[in-house]
Design an enzyme around this catalytic site. Structure first.
Site, mmCIF file in Angstrom:
data_model
loop_
_atom_site.group_PDB
_atom_site.id
_atom_site.type_symbol
_atom_site.label_atom_id
_atom_site.label_comp_id
_atom_site.label_asym_id
_atom_site.label_seq_id
_atom_site.Cartn_x
_atom_site.Cartn_y
_atom_site.Cartn_z
ATOM 1 N N GLY A 3 0.379 -1.335 -0.191
ATOM 2 C CA GLY A 3 -0.377 0.199 0.054
ATOM 3 C C GLY A 3 0.856 1.227 0.238
ATOM 4 O O GLY A 3 0.345 1.964 0.981
ATOM 5 N N ALA B 146 8.482 13.711 -6.664
ATOM 6 C CA ALA B 146 8.473 14.851 -8.201
ATOM 7 C C ALA B 146 8.032 14.414 -9.837
ATOM 8 O O ALA B 146 8.318 12.880 -9.227
ATOM 9 C CB ALA B 146 10.025 15.229 -8.642
ATOM 10 N N LYS C 210 5.124 21.490 -11.325
ATOM 11 C CA LYS C 210 7.142 21.906 -12.229
ATOM 12 C C LYS C 210 6.866 21.842 -13.199
ATOM 13 O O LYS C 210 5.936 21.136 -13.877
ATOM 14 C CB LYS C 210 7.426 21.099 -11.480
ATOM 15 C CG LYS C 210 8.602 19.529 -11.985
ATOM 16 C CD LYS C 210 8.430 18.469 -11.466
ATOM 17 C CE LYS C 210 10.303 17.195 -12.151
ATOM 18 N NZ LYS C 210 10.072 16.459 -12.403
ATOM 19 N N PRO D 73 13.387 21.608 -18.846
ATOM 20 C CA PRO D 73 12.004 22.019 -19.173
ATOM 21 C C PRO D 73 11.137 21.172 -20.106
ATOM 22 O O PRO D 73 11.892 19.820 -20.808
ATOM 23 C CB PRO D 73 12.408 23.363 -20.560
ATOM 24 C CG PRO D 73 12.780 22.999 -21.104
ATOM 25 C CD PRO D 73 13.632 21.888 -20.547
ATOM 26 N N VAL E 159 1.805 -10.176 5.113
ATOM 27 C CA VAL E 159 2.175 -11.685 4.122
ATOM 28 C C VAL E 159 3.514 -12.602 4.490
ATOM 29 O O VAL E 159 4.194 -11.394 4.924
ATOM 30 C CB VAL E 159 2.075 -11.387 2.876
ATOM 31 C CG1 VAL E 159 1.793 -12.491 2.133
ATOM 32 C CG2 VAL E 159 1.097 -10.458 2.293
ATOM 33 N N THR F 194 11.292 9.291 -12.891
ATOM 34 C CA THR F 194 9.866 8.535 -13.471
ATOM 35 C C THR F 194 9.462 8.098 -12.889
ATOM 36 O O THR F 194 8.492 7.142 -13.249
ATOM 37 C CB THR F 194 11.274 8.031 -14.433
ATOM 38 O OG1 THR F 194 12.670 7.502 -14.246
ATOM 39 C CG2 THR F 194 11.647 9.115 -15.887
#
Ligand code: FAD
Length: 497
Positions: free
Chosen positions: A14, A52, A80, A98, A189, A348
């Protein structure tokens, strides 16, 4: 078809990944037909970083119908517009990567090709970064929403993302998912049962009373990969030969100034540091390679690089760069840190959770778990990871730094062919081809290639049919428009308020 349709989905974990999965699956699937359960453990907790993002996050919130104001209030978010990279090309150098494009194409030819040709043909002096509205806005600390309804406006090309408190985001999504019927189990678990015939995961066991059966399992259990690795032994492809970072220290610090609309990534002698401005505090971290920097030195570097008082004890995180050999194995799809990890240099990871979920929804299986579906999912995901990997490596190998053992080591890296080709194309004539399934557009590649000082030998000969004076006028008009438009944007702090 109805007999084989999935009726029970179990999500293990979670954190951001688990609750993104729960919220979006509960939103798109028929709650009367499919039960979704999520198991998490407060004792284990979450990784506690990841602040971010990149622009696709807007689409995720939009899919769920989450309003921006409510979301930003709940997660203490700021806007951002890009990332400022300092000391990457060389010590003392700075540039901004950018979101969004540089200028506009001229008759189908990328604007930067005209900029390159004009430099060589007419000694054009203006910086390429003067052609990015987002760079200008970052420098002026301004922000404005895109004007989607007015496609001719310069503001139609604004792209943005958020900095936010990922813990608060997970909490927000938890409330959303629970309202949609997701059942949450608190507990650890302890065991995983496999079906002896198919080898699929059948159930997870929390304790003597609680055994949770499922048909499709989503492993969001973080670095440990409880199902994908613990139970299914899927294996891992390591990428540390190209991306040697393997540790980070993270700490929040007091807010000292109005938040800026961009992330900072500052390179040091064996890695880099981030600074992420939220509404109420800054997120900070020092990412490093333990082969080249000791933990003590990294911690010292983090603390001495803060611009305000730390708000907690710094937390150390250890990671292995790479990904599971299969992201979808048997009836288990791994998302988030359970799927793989690449350092957060271009923010990412959360986006990869999102693209994984989008792909899972597009290829939603039934109980037969078609091998074709799984292998397509895996192939596309690997491609996506590899393209991000190449983009991250670029930040290191495009540097001219040679001032430490780490940077000397980087000089000797043997590059993946895909990246070598991409860099050679740019070095030759400034060309940047879009990768198939690439998260980063040619404009992003351009920002880093150019920002770190790679100068193409030539430019696209198609630009030669345009007279120099004509190009000059068009470039000047673009540049002036962008400068005026940036100055007319509200201050970031006013947009937040
Ligand atoms: C240093 C660093 C910086 C980062 N910065 C960024 C960034 O700026 N932007 C970005 O997009 N991403 C960033 N990331 C990645 C981002 O933090 C993760 O992608 C994101 O938080 C998702 O994590 P997760 O949910 O997969 O794992 P976790 O947050 O680790 O969650 C795992 C969950 O599994 C549960 N769990 C584990 N084992 C068990 C068990 N046995 N029983 C029950 N529950 C269990 C835990 O309780 C927890 O709920 C960063 C990561 C690191 C390491």
């Amino acid at each position: 078809m109805t007999d084989s349709a999935i009726t029970k989905i179990v999500i293990v974990g979670g954190g951001t990944a688990g609750w993104m999965a729960a919220a979006s699956l509960a939103h798109v699937l028929d709650a009367d037909r499919i039960s979704i359960s999520l198991i998490e453990s407060e004792n284990i907790g979450t990784v506690g970083v990841g602040e971010a993002t990149i622009p696709p996050i807007l689409k995720f919130n939009e899919l769920l119908g989450i309003g921006e104001r409510e979301f930003m209030r709940a997660t203490k978010a700021t806007f951002k517009l890009g990332i400022e990279f300092s000391n990457w090309g060389g010590v003392g150098q700075k540039y901004i990567h950018p979101f969004g494009d540089f200028g506009t194409d001229i008759e189908g030819i990328p604007m930067h090709q005209f900029w390159l040709s004009q430099r060589q043909r007419a000694n054009y002096q203006y910086s390429l970064f003067d052609f990015s509205l987002m760079v200008k806005a970052c420098q002026l600390r301004r922000f404005k929403h895109p004007e989607y309804r007015n496609p001719k406006s310069v503001y139609a090309g604004i792209h943005y993302a958020y900095h936010f408190d990922a813990g608060l985001y997970a909490l927000y999504l938890r409330q959303f998912a629970e309202r949609k019927g997701v059942i949450r189990y608190e507990g650890i678990v302890k065991d995983v049962q496999l079906d002896p015939e198919s080898g699929n995961v059948k159930s997870v066991i929390l304790d003597a009373q609680r055994k949770i059966d499922g048909e499709l399992f989503v492993d969001c259990s973080g670095f440990r990969g409880l199902l994908i690795e613990g139970a299914l032994k899927t294996g891992y492809n390591y990428w540390s030969e190209w991306l040697p970072m393997d540790r980070a220290f993270a700490v929040a610090s007091e807010k000292v100034e109005d938040p800026i609309p961009y992330t900072k990534a500052i390179a040091h002698e064996a890695g880099w540091q981030w600074r992420i401005p939220l509404q109420h505090r800054n997120g900070n971290g020092c990412v490093y390679s333990s082969h080249f920097l000791s933990d003590d030195k990294a911690l010292e570097k983090l603390l001495s690089g803060l611009d305000s008082r730390p708000l907690a004890e710094p937390k150390q995180l250890c990671f292995k760069t790479g990904h599971r050999r299969k992201f979808w194995n048997k009836n288990v799809v791994a998302l988030g840190l359970a799927a793989g990890f690449m350092e957060p240099l271009e923010s990412t990871s959360i986006s990869l959770i999102q693209t994984g979920l989008a792909r899972l929804m597009t290829l939603m299986p039934d109980k037969r778990f078609s091998e074709t579906t799984k292998s397509l999912y895996n192939r596309r995901t690997i491609q996506e990871y590899e393209h991000i990997r190449d983009f991250l490596i670029l930040h290191y190998v495009a540097s001219k730094r040679n001032d430490s053992l780490f940077w000397k080591h980087i000089r000797g890296l043997k590059l993946p062919y895909s990246l070598k080709e991409k860099m050679a194309l740019y070095e030759d004539a400034g060309r940047i081809m879009q990768y198939e399934a690439g998260l980063f557009t040619p404009s992003s590649w351009l920002a880093v290639l150019h920002g770190q000082g790679i100068v193409p030998k030539s430019y696209d000969p198609l630009t030669l049919r345009f007279p120099v004076e004509d190009v000059q006028k068009r470039l000047d008009a673009m540049r002036n428009l962008i400068a005026r438009a940036a100055s007319a944007m509200p201050m970031h702090i006013d947009s937040l308020q």
